[in-house]
Design a protein around this motif. Structure first.
Motif, PDB file in Angstrom:
ATOM      1  N   TRP A  14       1.012  -1.161  -0.005  1.00 14.00           N
ATOM      2  CA  TRP A  14      -0.090   0.022   0.137  1.00 14.00           C
ATOM      3  C   TRP A  14       0.792   1.332   0.135  1.00 14.00           C
ATOM      4  O   TRP A  14       0.460   2.444  -0.629  1.00 14.00           O
ATOM      5  N   LEU A  17       2.201   1.778  -3.531  1.00 15.93           N
ATOM      6  CA  LEU A  17       0.762   2.185  -4.324  1.00 15.93           C
ATOM      7  C   LEU A  17       0.665   3.641  -4.054  1.00 15.93           C
ATOM      8  O   LEU A  17       0.189   4.684  -4.904  1.00 15.93           O
ATOM      9  N   LYS A  18       0.711   4.007  -2.751  1.00 12.86           N
ATOM     10  CA  LYS A  18       0.178   5.423  -2.335  1.00 12.86           C
ATOM     11  C   LYS A  18       1.487   6.300  -3.015  1.00 12.86           C
ATOM     12  O   LYS A  18       0.895   7.416  -3.551  1.00 12.86           O
ATOM     13  N   HIS A  21       0.557   7.143  -6.503  1.00  5.50           N
ATOM     14  CA  HIS A  21      -0.390   7.862  -6.938  1.00  5.50           C
ATOM     15  C   HIS A  21      -0.136   9.356  -6.778  1.00  5.50           C
ATOM     16  O   HIS A  21      -0.430  10.293  -7.433  1.00  5.50           O
ATOM     17  N   LEU A  33      -8.811   1.945 -11.566  1.00  8.18           N
ATOM     18  CA  LEU A  33      -8.085   1.319 -10.313  1.00  8.18           C
ATOM     19  C   LEU A  33      -7.550  -0.136 -10.364  1.00  8.18           C
ATOM     20  O   LEU A  33      -6.606  -0.260 -10.032  1.00  8.18           O
ATOM     21  N   ASN A  34      -8.371  -0.868 -10.804  1.00  7.27           N
ATOM     22  CA  ASN A  34      -8.209  -2.461 -10.871  1.00  7.27           C
ATOM     23  C   ASN A  34      -6.792  -2.549 -11.870  1.00  7.27           C
ATOM     24  O   ASN A  34      -5.849  -3.254 -11.420  1.00  7.27           O
ATOM     25  N   TYR A  36      -4.380  -0.272 -12.137  1.00  7.39           N
ATOM     26  CA  TYR A  36      -3.054   0.490 -11.233  1.00  7.39           C
ATOM     27  C   TYR A  36      -2.589  -0.749 -10.406  1.00  7.39           C
ATOM     28  O   TYR A  36      -1.641  -1.084 -10.000  1.00  7.39           O
ATOM     29  N   VAL A  37      -3.874  -1.233  -9.422  1.00  4.14           N
ATOM     30  CA  VAL A  37      -3.295  -2.329  -8.522  1.00  4.14           C
ATOM     31  C   VAL A  37      -2.729  -3.636  -9.269  1.00  4.14           C
ATOM     32  O   VAL A  37      -1.825  -4.156  -8.524  1.00  4.14           O
ATOM     33  N   THR A  41       0.851  -4.827  -7.881  1.00  2.00           N
ATOM     34  CA  THR A  41       0.630  -6.327  -7.645  1.00  2.00           C
ATOM     35  C   THR A  41       2.082  -6.933  -8.135  1.00  2.00           C
ATOM     36  O   THR A  41       2.753  -7.702  -7.656  1.00  2.00           O
TER      37      THR A  41
END
Length: 74
Positions: A14, A17-18, A21, A33-34, A36-37, A41
């Motif tokens: 996380w 990811l942040k 962002h 969003l999926n 990016y995740v 991942t």
């Protein structure tokens, strides 16, 4: 399950990811969003591999894929 599992792993994910962002993307569309995740991942799961192995896996995943390009008319 692979090895020992700790909360540090998800906190690390996380955090990465942040940072993306705030620093790279500046805004993430909920619509994508999926994606990016999924990207982060993959990055998180490949962090122990060396650069050559990462590139081999990346290019192997591109085989047979077509990227769509739409020309924007101003």
């Amino acid at each position: 399950m692979r090895g020992e599992v700790h909360t540090n792993g998800i906190e690390s994910f996380w955090s990465m990811l942040k940072r993306a962002h705030k620093g790279t993307y500046h805004q993430m569309s909920p619509k994508h969003l999926n994606r990016y995740v999924a990207e982060f991942t993959t990055r998180h799961n490949m962090c122990d591999a060396n650069t050559v192995n990462q590139m081999v896996q990346l290019t192997g995943g591109l085989a047979g894929k077509h990227l769509k390009y739409e020309k924007l008319v101003a």
